[in-house]
Design an enzyme around this catalytic site. Structure first.
Site, mmCIF file in Angstrom:
data_model
loop_
_atom_site.group_PDB
_atom_site.id
_atom_site.type_symbol
_atom_site.label_atom_id
_atom_site.label_comp_id
_atom_site.label_asym_id
_atom_site.label_seq_id
_atom_site.Cartn_x
_atom_site.Cartn_y
_atom_site.Cartn_z
ATOM 1 N N HIS A 75 -4.281 3.039 3.301
ATOM 2 C CA HIS A 75 -4.904 4.108 3.824
ATOM 3 C C HIS A 75 -5.186 4.889 2.674
ATOM 4 O O HIS A 75 -4.562 6.166 2.168
ATOM 5 C CB HIS A 75 -3.702 5.111 4.692
ATOM 6 C CG HIS A 75 -3.712 4.207 5.944
ATOM 7 N ND1 HIS A 75 -2.340 3.452 6.329
ATOM 8 C CD2 HIS A 75 -3.996 4.164 7.205
ATOM 9 C CE1 HIS A 75 -2.279 2.994 7.392
ATOM 10 N NE2 HIS A 75 -3.652 3.360 8.173
ATOM 11 N N HIS A 79 -10.397 2.659 2.022
ATOM 12 C CA HIS A 79 -10.452 2.447 3.756
ATOM 13 C C HIS A 79 -11.101 3.640 4.303
ATOM 14 O O HIS A 79 -11.984 3.403 5.059
ATOM 15 C CB HIS A 79 -8.873 2.635 4.174
ATOM 16 C CG HIS A 79 -8.715 2.978 5.308
ATOM 17 N ND1 HIS A 79 -8.986 2.216 6.489
ATOM 18 C CD2 HIS A 79 -8.199 3.987 5.986
ATOM 19 C CE1 HIS A 79 -8.743 2.438 7.596
ATOM 20 N NE2 HIS A 79 -8.306 3.720 7.413
ATOM 21 N N ASP A 118 -7.591 10.251 6.921
ATOM 22 C CA ASP A 118 -6.375 9.991 6.121
ATOM 23 C C ASP A 118 -6.053 10.598 5.005
ATOM 24 O O ASP A 118 -5.107 10.154 4.196
ATOM 25 C CB ASP A 118 -6.065 8.431 6.080
ATOM 26 C CG ASP A 118 -5.903 7.510 7.322
ATOM 27 O OD1 ASP A 118 -5.032 8.021 8.179
ATOM 28 O OD2 ASP A 118 -6.127 6.350 7.388
#
Length: 174
Positions: A75, A79, A118
């Site tokens: 994360h 990503h 995230d």
């Protein structure tokens, strides 16, 4: 040459076969900023007057820098850029923008949501935070701990003028 390869790779940014990992390797793990800027440039929010280019650049750099490839092996910024690029591909090649009748604000919100989804990930999951009674879990009362954390971090960043890409938005757009 590396420049020619970079140009060729970036010309494929809206296609499903775009290789984010190869690009990241070519750019010494610095592909995320380029990807985010290129996608937002292609959907043309700057020229439409929605956002200031300098503030957008500041925002993207700060967002990418707020991810950690050390603490969060998955994360992380790559990503986030991958999710953004996949969404962009779905909008452009999958005709998502027409099928869902997406306006500029919709597309902008979705793409910013993708790159920030995230933000500042800790590398652990919600269950870890809940079970260890972390400060984050306590703050969000064990409810969607990381999801609340990520969006709060995004709006915290937007509260700083040099990163506030929503500065020119009407209250209802904000």
């Amino acid at each position: 040459s590396p420049v020619a390869k970079l140009i060729t790779m970036m010309s494929r940014i809206e296609y499903p076969d775009f290789d984010i990992f190869e690009l990241d390797e070519l750019m010494s793990e610095k592909a995320s900023v380029l990807i985010a800027n290129e996608i937002l440039k292609r959907v043309d929010f700057v020229r439409s007057g929605m956002i200031d280019m300098g503030v957008l650049r500041n925002f993207i750099v700060k967002v990418v820098d707020s991810y950690s490839r050390t603490n969060a092996l998955y994360h992380n910024d790559l990503h986030a850029a991958d999710v953004m690029q996949t969404l962009f591909t779905m909008m452009m090649r999958g005709d998502l923008q027409n099928k869902m009748k997406l306006g500029d604000l919709d597309k902008f919100s979705m793409l910013i949501g993708a790159i920030c989804h995230d933000l500042k990930h800790t590398g652990q999951n919600n269950i870890f935070h809940i079970n260890t009674r972390s400060k984050i879990a306590m703050k969000y009362n064990d409810i969607s701990v990381l999801e609340n954390f990520h969006i709060a971090q995004t709006f915290k960043l937007l509260s700083i003028d040099e990163y506030n890409i929503l500065n020119n938005f009407k209250p209802e757009e904000y």
